[in-house]
Scaffold this motif. Structure first.
Motif, PDB file in Angstrom:
ATOM      1  N   GLU A  97       3.483   4.702  -2.431  1.00  0.00           N
ATOM      2  CA  GLU A  97       4.645   3.878  -2.776  1.00  0.00           C
ATOM      3  C   GLU A  97       4.472   2.441  -2.295  1.00  0.00           C
ATOM      4  O   GLU A  97       4.751   1.497  -3.032  1.00  0.00           O
ATOM      5  CB  GLU A  97       5.905   4.503  -2.187  1.00  0.00           C
ATOM      6  N   ALA A  98       4.010   2.247  -1.073  1.00  0.00           N
ATOM      7  CA  ALA A  98       3.890   0.906  -0.496  1.00  0.00           C
ATOM      8  C   ALA A  98       2.860   0.042  -1.212  1.00  0.00           C
ATOM      9  O   ALA A  98       3.003  -1.182  -1.259  1.00  0.00           O
ATOM     10  CB  ALA A  98       3.529   1.003   0.987  1.00  0.00           C
ATOM     11  N   ASN A  99       1.836   0.665  -1.779  1.00  0.00           N
ATOM     12  CA  ASN A  99       0.777  -0.099  -2.443  1.00  0.00           C
ATOM     13  C   ASN A  99       0.960  -0.187  -3.947  1.00  0.00           C
ATOM     14  O   ASN A  99       0.083  -0.682  -4.648  1.00  0.00           O
ATOM     15  CB  ASN A  99      -0.592   0.507  -2.094  1.00  0.00           C
ATOM     16  N   GLY A 100       2.080   0.292  -4.448  1.00  0.00           N
ATOM     17  CA  GLY A 100       2.395   0.145  -5.864  1.00  0.00           C
ATOM     18  C   GLY A 100       1.556   1.010  -6.789  1.00  0.00           C
ATOM     19  O   GLY A 100       1.439   0.704  -7.972  1.00  0.00           O
ATOM     20  N   CYS A 101       0.995   2.102  -6.288  1.00  0.00           N
ATOM     21  CA  CYS A 101       0.163   2.975  -7.124  1.00  0.00           C
ATOM     22  C   CYS A 101       0.962   3.525  -8.306  1.00  0.00           C
ATOM     23  O   CYS A 101       0.429   3.687  -9.407  1.00  0.00           O
ATOM     24  CB  CYS A 101      -0.402   4.124  -6.304  1.00  0.00           C
ATOM     25  N   GLY A 102       2.237   3.798  -8.075  1.00  0.00           N
ATOM     26  CA  GLY A 102       3.092   4.340  -9.120  1.00  0.00           C
ATOM     27  C   GLY A 102       3.339   3.375 -10.261  1.00  0.00           C
ATOM     28  O   GLY A 102       3.694   3.793 -11.362  1.00  0.00           O
ATOM     29  N   ALA A 103       3.149   2.077 -10.035  1.00  0.00           N
ATOM     30  CA  ALA A 103       3.350   1.105 -11.112  1.00  0.00           C
ATOM     31  C   ALA A 103       2.418   1.392 -12.280  1.00  0.00           C
ATOM     32  O   ALA A 103       2.781   1.179 -13.442  1.00  0.00           O
ATOM     33  CB  ALA A 103       3.124  -0.311 -10.595  1.00  0.00           C
ATOM     34  N   CYS A 104       1.242   1.891 -11.991  1.00  0.00           N
ATOM     35  CA  CYS A 104       0.286   2.228 -13.050  1.00  0.00           C
ATOM     36  C   CYS A 104       0.217   3.734 -13.303  1.00  0.00           C
ATOM     37  O   CYS A 104       0.215   4.179 -14.445  1.00  0.00           O
ATOM     38  CB  CYS A 104      -1.108   1.719 -12.699  1.00  0.00           C
ATOM     39  N   HIS A 105       0.140   4.515 -12.228  1.00  0.00           N
ATOM     40  CA  HIS A 105      -0.078   5.953 -12.357  1.00  0.00           C
ATOM     41  C   HIS A 105       1.203   6.773 -12.357  1.00  0.00           C
ATOM     42  O   HIS A 105       1.143   7.997 -12.424  1.00  0.00           O
ATOM     43  CB  HIS A 105      -0.997   6.445 -11.233  1.00  0.00           C
ATOM     44  N   GLY A 106       2.364   6.130 -12.269  1.00  0.00           N
ATOM     45  CA  GLY A 106       3.631   6.843 -12.251  1.00  0.00           C
ATOM     46  C   GLY A 106       3.970   7.318 -10.852  1.00  0.00           C
ATOM     47  O   GLY A 106       3.087   7.521 -10.022  1.00  0.00           O
ATOM     48  N   ASP A 107       5.247   7.495 -10.599  1.00  0.00           N
ATOM     49  CA  ASP A 107       5.720   7.877  -9.266  1.00  0.00           C
ATOM     50  C   ASP A 107       5.093   9.170  -8.760  1.00  0.00           C
ATOM     51  O   ASP A 107       4.891   9.339  -7.569  1.00  0.00           O
ATOM     52  CB  ASP A 107       7.240   8.021  -9.251  1.00  0.00           C
ATOM     53  N   GLU A 108       4.805  10.093  -9.674  1.00  0.00           N
ATOM     54  CA  GLU A 108       4.260  11.391  -9.278  1.00  0.00           C
ATOM     55  C   GLU A 108       2.810  11.575  -9.697  1.00  0.00           C
ATOM     56  O   GLU A 108       2.284  12.684  -9.662  1.00  0.00           O
ATOM     57  CB  GLU A 108       5.122  12.507  -9.851  1.00  0.00           C
ATOM     58  N   GLY A 109       2.160  10.501 -10.142  1.00  0.00           N
ATOM     59  CA  GLY A 109       0.757  10.586 -10.515  1.00  0.00           C
ATOM     60  C   GLY A 109       0.495  11.059 -11.927  1.00  0.00           C
ATOM     61  O   GLY A 109      -0.648  11.331 -12.290  1.00  0.00           O
ATOM     62  N   HIS A 110       1.543  11.143 -12.765  1.00  0.00           N
ATOM     63  CA  HIS A 110       1.380  11.623 -14.142  1.00  0.00           C
ATOM     64  C   HIS A 110       0.718  10.606 -15.061  1.00  0.00           C
ATOM     65  O   HIS A 110       0.372  10.932 -16.192  1.00  0.00           O
ATOM     66  CB  HIS A 110       2.745  11.994 -14.747  1.00  0.00           C
ATOM     67  N   GLY A 111       0.556   9.375 -14.605  1.00  0.00           N
ATOM     68  CA  GLY A 111      -0.026   8.336 -15.446  1.00  0.00           C
ATOM     69  C   GLY A 111       0.994   7.738 -16.388  1.00  0.00           C
ATOM     70  O   GLY A 111       2.131   8.210 -16.489  1.00  0.00           O
ATOM     71  N   GLN A 112       0.562   6.688 -17.072  1.00  0.00           N
ATOM     72  CA  GLN A 112       1.400   6.039 -18.068  1.00  0.00           C
ATOM     73  C   GLN A 112       0.516   5.696 -19.259  1.00  0.00           C
ATOM     74  O   GLN A 112      -0.516   5.033 -19.102  1.00  0.00           O
ATOM     75  CB  GLN A 112       2.032   4.768 -17.510  1.00  0.00           C
ATOM     76  N   GLU A 113       0.920   6.161 -20.418  1.00  0.00           N
ATOM     77  CA  GLU A 113       0.151   5.959 -21.649  1.00  0.00           C
ATOM     78  C   GLU A 113      -0.189   4.487 -21.834  1.00  0.00           C
ATOM     79  O   GLU A 113       0.666   3.622 -21.744  1.00  0.00           O
ATOM     80  CB  GLU A 113       0.960   6.463 -22.851  1.00  0.00           C
ATOM     81  N   GLY A 114      -1.464   4.208 -22.027  1.00  0.00           N
ATOM     82  CA  GLY A 114      -1.922   2.851 -22.263  1.00  0.00           C
ATOM     83  C   GLY A 114      -2.070   1.996 -21.020  1.00  0.00           C
ATOM     84  O   GLY A 114      -2.477   0.845 -21.097  1.00  0.00           O
ATOM     85  N   VAL A 115      -1.715   2.548 -19.857  1.00  0.00           N
ATOM     86  CA  VAL A 115      -1.802   1.781 -18.620  1.00  0.00           C
ATOM     87  C   VAL A 115      -2.805   2.422 -17.659  1.00  0.00           C
ATOM     88  O   VAL A 115      -3.772   1.785 -17.255  1.00  0.00           O
ATOM     89  CB  VAL A 115      -0.426   1.643 -17.929  1.00  0.00           C
ATOM     90  N   ALA A 116      -2.559   3.668 -17.291  1.00  0.00           N
ATOM     91  CA  ALA A 116      -3.430   4.358 -16.339  1.00  0.00           C
ATOM     92  C   ALA A 116      -3.326   5.859 -16.555  1.00  0.00           C
ATOM     93  O   ALA A 116      -2.271   6.357 -16.945  1.00  0.00           O
ATOM     94  CB  ALA A 116      -3.049   3.996 -14.909  1.00  0.00           C
ATOM     95  N   PRO A 117      -4.394   6.578 -16.269  1.00  0.00           N
ATOM     96  CA  PRO A 117      -4.396   8.023 -16.521  1.00  0.00           C
ATOM     97  C   PRO A 117      -3.621   8.818 -15.477  1.00  0.00           C
ATOM     98  O   PRO A 117      -3.354   8.343 -14.380  1.00  0.00           O
ATOM     99  CB  PRO A 117      -5.889   8.377 -16.440  1.00  0.00           C
ATOM    100  N   SER A 118      -3.322  10.052 -15.861  1.00  0.00           N
ATOM    101  CA  SER A 118      -2.740  11.007 -14.923  1.00  0.00           C
ATOM    102  C   SER A 118      -3.785  11.349 -13.872  1.00  0.00           C
ATOM    103  O   SER A 118      -4.973  11.446 -14.159  1.00  0.00           O
ATOM    104  CB  SER A 118      -2.322  12.280 -15.667  1.00  0.00           C
ATOM    105  N   LEU A 119      -3.336  11.542 -12.663  1.00  0.00           N
ATOM    106  CA  LEU A 119      -4.213  11.980 -11.585  1.00  0.00           C
ATOM    107  C   LEU A 119      -3.889  13.400 -11.159  1.00  0.00           C
ATOM    108  O   LEU A 119      -4.444  13.897 -10.181  1.00  0.00           O
ATOM    109  CB  LEU A 119      -4.090  11.021 -10.397  1.00  0.00           C
TER     110      LEU A 119
END
Length: 163
Positions: A58-80
């Protein structure tokens, strides 16, 4: 206008520019990274590390690309948290995740997976200690296990989806 931007909005341009900023700044550790890809996560079984990893996510903004739960965001970053890693089916050991977080997209050739050709995972090697990176990986593994065990109706309820 060039074909590459046909149909794009000003917001699309702003998002693309913002994402490109992560690629323009070398955030890798000095001298690159050196990771033993068979190294186990020393924090893999630590509940404290999982909690710390979530806080760092949360502090490093990982969710901005990968989503709050790591599911990813289409066209931005993959699910982890699915069964694919760096553009190929099948998961890889924790050290591969560690390498991607530490060194960013520049380590993809060493990992033997293509990922997205122009993928923009920035390196966090200069910003996070090894222990911090391992904690994030511990949280990701915990999250992946949670998602795998979660029944679809619970997942839908958790994310506010209605039938």
């Amino acid at each position: 206008a060039p074909a590459a931007v046909a149909g794009k909005t000003a917001m699309d341009g702003l998002v693309a520019y913002t994402l490109s900023l992560g690629k323009a700044v070398n955030r890798a550790a000095p001298g690159g990274i050196d990771v033993e890809l068979d190294a186990p996560n020393p924090l893999a079984t630590s509940a404290g590390a999982v909690a710390k990893g979530k806080a760092l996510w949360e502090a490093n903004g990982c969710g901005a690309c990968h989503g709050d739960e790591g599911h990813g965001q289409e066209g931005v970053a993959p699910s982890l948290v699915d069964e694919e890693f760096l553009g190929a089916a099948g998961d890889l050991p924790d050290a591969y995740y560690f390498a991607m977080i530490k060194g960013g997209s520049g380590v993809k050739p060493a990992l033997g997976r293509p990922g997205v050709p122009d993928g923009g995972m920035q390196a966090y090697g200069a910003d996070l200690s090894d222990e911090d990176v391992w904690a994030i990986v511990a949280w990701l593994r915990n999250q992946k296990g949670h998602e795998a065990a979660e029944r679809e109706e619970h997942e839908d309820a958790e994310h506010g989806k209605k039938e």
